[in-house]
Motif scaffolding. Structure first.
Motif, PDB file in Angstrom:
ATOM      1  N   PHE A   1      50.248  74.750 115.029  1.00 41.54           N
ATOM      2  CA  PHE A   1      51.403  75.057 114.184  1.00 41.54           C
ATOM      3  C   PHE A   1      51.021  76.105 113.149  1.00 41.54           C
ATOM      4  O   PHE A   1      50.167  75.879 112.297  1.00 41.54           O
ATOM      5  CB  PHE A   1      51.920  73.798 113.493  1.00 41.54           C
ATOM      6  N   ASN A   2      51.682  77.260 113.245  1.00 37.01           N
ATOM      7  CA  ASN A   2      51.435  78.368 112.316  1.00 37.01           C
ATOM      8  C   ASN A   2      52.574  78.559 111.323  1.00 37.01           C
ATOM      9  O   ASN A   2      52.555  79.504 110.539  1.00 37.01           O
ATOM     10  CB  ASN A   2      51.230  79.677 113.091  1.00 37.01           C
ATOM     11  N   GLY A   3      53.564  77.661 111.360  1.00 35.55           N
ATOM     12  CA  GLY A   3      54.747  77.830 110.536  1.00 35.55           C
ATOM     13  C   GLY A   3      55.886  78.422 111.354  1.00 35.55           C
ATOM     14  O   GLY A   3      55.752  78.663 112.565  1.00 35.55           O
ATOM     15  N   TRP A   4      57.009  78.649 110.691  1.00 34.82           N
ATOM     16  CA  TRP A   4      58.202  79.160 111.372  1.00 34.82           C
ATOM     17  C   TRP A   4      58.494  80.584 110.943  1.00 34.82           C
ATOM     18  O   TRP A   4      58.309  80.941 109.773  1.00 34.82           O
ATOM     19  CB  TRP A   4      59.420  78.285 111.051  1.00 34.82           C
ATOM     20  N   ASN A   5      58.967  81.368 111.885  1.00 30.77           N
ATOM     21  CA  ASN A   5      59.376  82.719 111.539  1.00 30.77           C
ATOM     22  C   ASN A   5      60.705  82.691 110.791  1.00 30.77           C
ATOM     23  O   ASN A   5      61.477  81.732 110.905  1.00 30.77           O
ATOM     24  CB  ASN A   5      59.521  83.580 112.803  1.00 30.77           C
ATOM     25  N   SER A   6      60.972  83.730 110.047  1.00 30.89           N
ATOM     26  CA  SER A   6      62.235  83.832 109.313  1.00 30.89           C
ATOM     27  C   SER A   6      63.420  83.889 110.275  1.00 30.89           C
ATOM     28  O   SER A   6      63.307  84.398 111.392  1.00 30.89           O
ATOM     29  CB  SER A   6      62.225  85.090 108.444  1.00 30.89           C
ATOM     30  N   LYS A   7      64.548  83.353 109.851  1.00 28.52           N
ATOM     31  CA  LYS A   7      65.765  83.435 110.659  1.00 28.52           C
ATOM     32  C   LYS A   7      66.474  84.785 110.493  1.00 28.52           C
ATOM     33  O   LYS A   7      67.443  85.072 111.198  1.00 28.52           O
ATOM     34  CB  LYS A   7      66.715  82.297 110.281  1.00 28.52           C
ATOM     35  N   LYS A   8      65.963  85.597 109.583  1.00 27.12           N
ATOM     36  CA  LYS A   8      66.545  86.919 109.356  1.00 27.12           C
ATOM     37  C   LYS A   8      65.784  87.950 110.190  1.00 27.12           C
ATOM     38  O   LYS A   8      64.573  88.101 110.061  1.00 27.12           O
ATOM     39  CB  LYS A   8      66.473  87.272 107.877  1.00 27.12           C
ATOM     40  N   GLN A   9      66.508  88.644 111.061  1.00 26.19           N
ATOM     41  CA  GLN A   9      65.897  89.555 112.023  1.00 26.19           C
ATOM     42  C   GLN A   9      65.007  90.608 111.371  1.00 26.19           C
ATOM     43  O   GLN A   9      63.899  90.883 111.843  1.00 26.19           O
ATOM     44  CB  GLN A   9      66.993  90.243 112.848  1.00 26.19           C
ATOM     45  N   TYR A  10      65.464  91.196 110.258  1.00 25.69           N
ATOM     46  CA  TYR A  10      64.704  92.289 109.648  1.00 25.69           C
ATOM     47  C   TYR A  10      63.396  91.799 109.033  1.00 25.69           C
ATOM     48  O   TYR A  10      62.456  92.577 108.851  1.00 25.69           O
ATOM     49  CB  TYR A  10      65.553  93.023 108.600  1.00 25.69           C
ATOM     50  N   ILE A  11      63.317  90.502 108.684  1.00 25.59           N
ATOM     51  CA  ILE A  11      62.061  89.931 108.189  1.00 25.59           C
ATOM     52  C   ILE A  11      61.203  89.456 109.365  1.00 25.59           C
ATOM     53  O   ILE A  11      59.987  89.670 109.393  1.00 25.59           O
ATOM     54  CB  ILE A  11      62.331  88.760 107.223  1.00 25.59           C
ATOM     55  N   ALA A  12      61.842  88.801 110.337  1.00 26.56           N
ATOM     56  CA  ALA A  12      61.133  88.257 111.502  1.00 26.56           C
ATOM     57  C   ALA A  12      60.378  89.338 112.271  1.00 26.56           C
ATOM     58  O   ALA A  12      59.341  89.074 112.883  1.00 26.56           O
ATOM     59  CB  ALA A  12      62.123  87.549 112.423  1.00 26.56           C
ATOM     60  N   LYS A  13      60.872  90.545 112.229  1.00 27.25           N
ATOM     61  CA  LYS A  13      60.271  91.646 112.985  1.00 27.25           C
ATOM     62  C   LYS A  13      58.847  91.953 112.515  1.00 27.25           C
ATOM     63  O   LYS A  13      58.011  92.418 113.294  1.00 27.25           O
ATOM     64  CB  LYS A  13      61.154  92.891 112.857  1.00 27.25           C
ATOM     65  N   PHE A  14      58.556  91.686 111.232  1.00 23.81           N
ATOM     66  CA  PHE A  14      57.243  92.031 110.674  1.00 23.81           C
ATOM     67  C   PHE A  14      56.449  90.817 110.195  1.00 23.81           C
ATOM     68  O   PHE A  14      55.254  90.932 109.918  1.00 23.81           O
ATOM     69  CB  PHE A  14      57.423  92.978 109.478  1.00 23.81           C
ATOM     70  N   ASN A  15      57.084  89.662 110.095  1.00 24.47           N
ATOM     71  CA  ASN A  15      56.507  88.491 109.435  1.00 24.47           C
ATOM     72  C   ASN A  15      55.162  88.072 110.021  1.00 24.47           C
ATOM     73  O   ASN A  15      54.184  87.870 109.302  1.00 24.47           O
ATOM     74  CB  ASN A  15      57.515  87.331 109.499  1.00 24.47           C
ATOM     75  N   TRP A  16      55.093  87.912 111.347  1.00 26.53           N
ATOM     76  CA  TRP A  16      53.863  87.450 112.004  1.00 26.53           C
ATOM     77  C   TRP A  16      52.719  88.442 111.805  1.00 26.53           C
ATOM     78  O   TRP A  16      51.582  88.048 111.531  1.00 26.53           O
ATOM     79  CB  TRP A  16      54.110  87.224 113.495  1.00 26.53           C
ATOM     80  N   TYR A  17      53.018  89.715 111.922  1.00 27.94           N
ATOM     81  CA  TYR A  17      51.985  90.745 111.808  1.00 27.94           C
ATOM     82  C   TYR A  17      51.381  90.778 110.400  1.00 27.94           C
ATOM     83  O   TYR A  17      50.185  91.059 110.236  1.00 27.94           O
ATOM     84  CB  TYR A  17      52.577  92.117 112.156  1.00 27.94           C
ATOM     85  N   ILE A  18      52.200  90.486 109.411  1.00 24.83           N
ATOM     86  CA  ILE A  18      51.701  90.439 108.033  1.00 24.83           C
ATOM     87  C   ILE A  18      50.904  89.158 107.795  1.00 24.83           C
ATOM     88  O   ILE A  18      49.798  89.188 107.250  1.00 24.83           O
ATOM     89  CB  ILE A  18      52.873  90.529 107.031  1.00 24.83           C
ATOM     90  N   LYS A  19      51.458  88.019 108.237  1.00 26.77           N
ATOM     91  CA  LYS A  19      50.817  86.736 107.977  1.00 26.77           C
ATOM     92  C   LYS A  19      49.457  86.607 108.650  1.00 26.77           C
ATOM     93  O   LYS A  19      48.543  85.965 108.121  1.00 26.77           O
ATOM     94  CB  LYS A  19      51.728  85.592 108.435  1.00 26.77           C
ATOM     95  N   LYS A  20      49.294  87.210 109.818  1.00 26.05           N
ATOM     96  CA  LYS A  20      48.010  87.050 110.526  1.00 26.05           C
ATOM     97  C   LYS A  20      46.865  87.778 109.805  1.00 26.05           C
ATOM     98  O   LYS A  20      45.691  87.504 110.060  1.00 26.05           O
ATOM     99  CB  LYS A  20      48.129  87.524 111.971  1.00 26.05           C
ATOM    100  N   LYS A  21      47.203  88.686 108.898  1.00 27.46           N
ATOM    101  CA  LYS A  21      46.189  89.413 108.138  1.00 27.46           C
ATOM    102  C   LYS A  21      45.890  88.764 106.794  1.00 27.46           C
ATOM    103  O   LYS A  21      44.915  89.132 106.129  1.00 27.46           O
ATOM    104  CB  LYS A  21      46.638  90.863 107.938  1.00 27.46           C
ATOM    105  N   LEU A  22      46.741  87.807 106.403  1.00 29.06           N
ATOM    106  CA  LEU A  22      46.569  87.166 105.096  1.00 29.06           C
ATOM    107  C   LEU A  22      45.742  85.887 105.228  1.00 29.06           C
ATOM    108  O   LEU A  22      45.781  85.215 106.261  1.00 29.06           O
ATOM    109  CB  LEU A  22      47.938  86.818 104.508  1.00 29.06           C
ATOM    110  N   PRO A  23      45.007  85.500 104.187  1.00 27.07           N
ATOM    111  CA  PRO A  23      44.292  84.217 104.194  1.00 27.07           C
ATOM    112  C   PRO A  23      45.283  83.052 104.305  1.00 27.07           C
ATOM    113  O   PRO A  23      46.431  83.154 103.872  1.00 27.07           O
ATOM    114  CB  PRO A  23      43.577  84.199 102.838  1.00 27.07           C
ATOM    115  N   LYS A  24      44.799  81.962 104.864  1.00 25.96           N
ATOM    116  CA  LYS A  24      45.640  80.781 105.055  1.00 25.96           C
ATOM    117  C   LYS A  24      46.245  80.284 103.741  1.00 25.96           C
ATOM    118  O   LYS A  24      47.405  79.856 103.699  1.00 25.96           O
ATOM    119  CB  LYS A  24      44.805  79.680 105.710  1.00 25.96           C
ATOM    120  N   ASN A  25      45.474  80.349 102.656  1.00 28.98           N
ATOM    121  CA  ASN A  25      45.942  79.833 101.366  1.00 28.98           C
ATOM    122  C   ASN A  25      46.755  80.859 100.570  1.00 28.98           C
ATOM    123  O   ASN A  25      47.164  80.598  99.449  1.00 28.98           O
ATOM    124  CB  ASN A  25      44.770  79.331 100.529  1.00 28.98           C
TER     125      ASN A  25
END
Length: 262
Positions: free
Chosen positions: A225-249
């Motif tokens: 479980f990595n969390g849920w993507n945003s329900k807003k398309q314009y955020i969902a498009k980039f959300n995963w790519y940003i989060k995978k570069k950030l620390p878990k905390n």
């Protein structure tokens, strides 16, 4: 699934029918389509998914009774399945099935955030050691995932030669003869093979829940479980790519492994 076509319908007959259900499965009753349309009372369901519809696990036993009673692979698909069971030596090994979506899943609004390659390798290694699995059976539509995992695990990783791409183009291009039919066939074969695994490691998807529904084993389910993507398309498009570069905390991917016994 003849007059109300699916993404798997072909323009020519498969198994002497235009009905995509019958490409892969036996009929669920003795009634044929012509007879149904001559009836006085016909109910045609909408094709939309109700937002309040309960997810698979909540109704698992109810769905399983329906599946066991009505849903049977046709003889042609059974023969193909049995060839893979023999070729991949499924019956003689303790296999961990892993299923990870890539491509469009990385940008799908409201869906579970997918895994990274590093996460898949890290947790797979842990599960192989802790539960003594001999092999990994991989199901993924992303070519990059398949190549990198095969390169890392070598002969320990097995899979079928299904269609893969690094783009969200499986239903947008037609690169081979009977491509739509083959996409459906490969998904069904992979789901049934996952159902024969001792355990499944995955990010939540309908294919995994369907595989577990079909299973006659007491499968262990390991959900990343990595969390849920945003329900807003314009955020969902980039959300995963940003989060995978950030620390878990610091708002990165949650990277939580859950053990589910369904």
């Amino acid at each position: 699934m003849e007059n109300f076509v699916t993404v798997y319908n072909e323009r020519q007959k498969i198994n002497n029918t235009f009905n995509s259900w019958e490409y892969y499965f036996k009929k669920v009753s003795d009634y044929n389509l012509d007879e149904v349309y001559q009836s006085q009372n016909v109910i045609i369901s909408p094709n939309k998914i109700e937002h309040n519809m309960e997810h698979w696990p909540n109704k698992h036993e109810e769905f399983k009774k329906i599946y066991d009673k009505y849903i049977k692979l046709n003889n042609k698909v059974e023969k193909i399945l049995n060839k893979y069971l023999i070729k991949l030596n499924f019956k003689e090994q303790k296999i961990l099935g892993i299923h990870f979506r890539g491509t469009s899943y990385k940008t799908s609004p409201g869906h579970a955030l997918p895994a990274t390659i590093d996460q898949i390798i890290k947790h797979s290694e842990k599960l192989l050691k802790e539960y003594n699995y001999n092999k990994i059976f991989l199901v993924t539509e992303e070519l990059d995932y398949q190549k990198k995992l095969k390169n890392y695990f070598g002969e320990k990783l097995i899979n079928i030669n299904s269609f893969r791409s690094n783009r969200d183009d499986a239903f947008k291009t037609y690169p081979r003869n009977l491509h739509r039919y083959k996409l459906g066939l490969e998904s069904i074969i992979e789901a049934v093979l996952l159902s024969r695994c001792s355990g499944i490691f995955y990010v939540s998807s309908n294919l995994v829940h369907a595989a577990n529904l079909m299973s006659k084993n007491n499968q262990l389910l390991f959900e990343l479980f990595n969390g849920w993507n945003s329900k807003k398309q314009y955020i969902a498009k980039f959300n995963w790519y940003i989060k995978k570069k950030l620390p878990k905390n610091l708002f990165g991917l949650k990277d939580v492994l859950l053990k589910n016994d369904i």
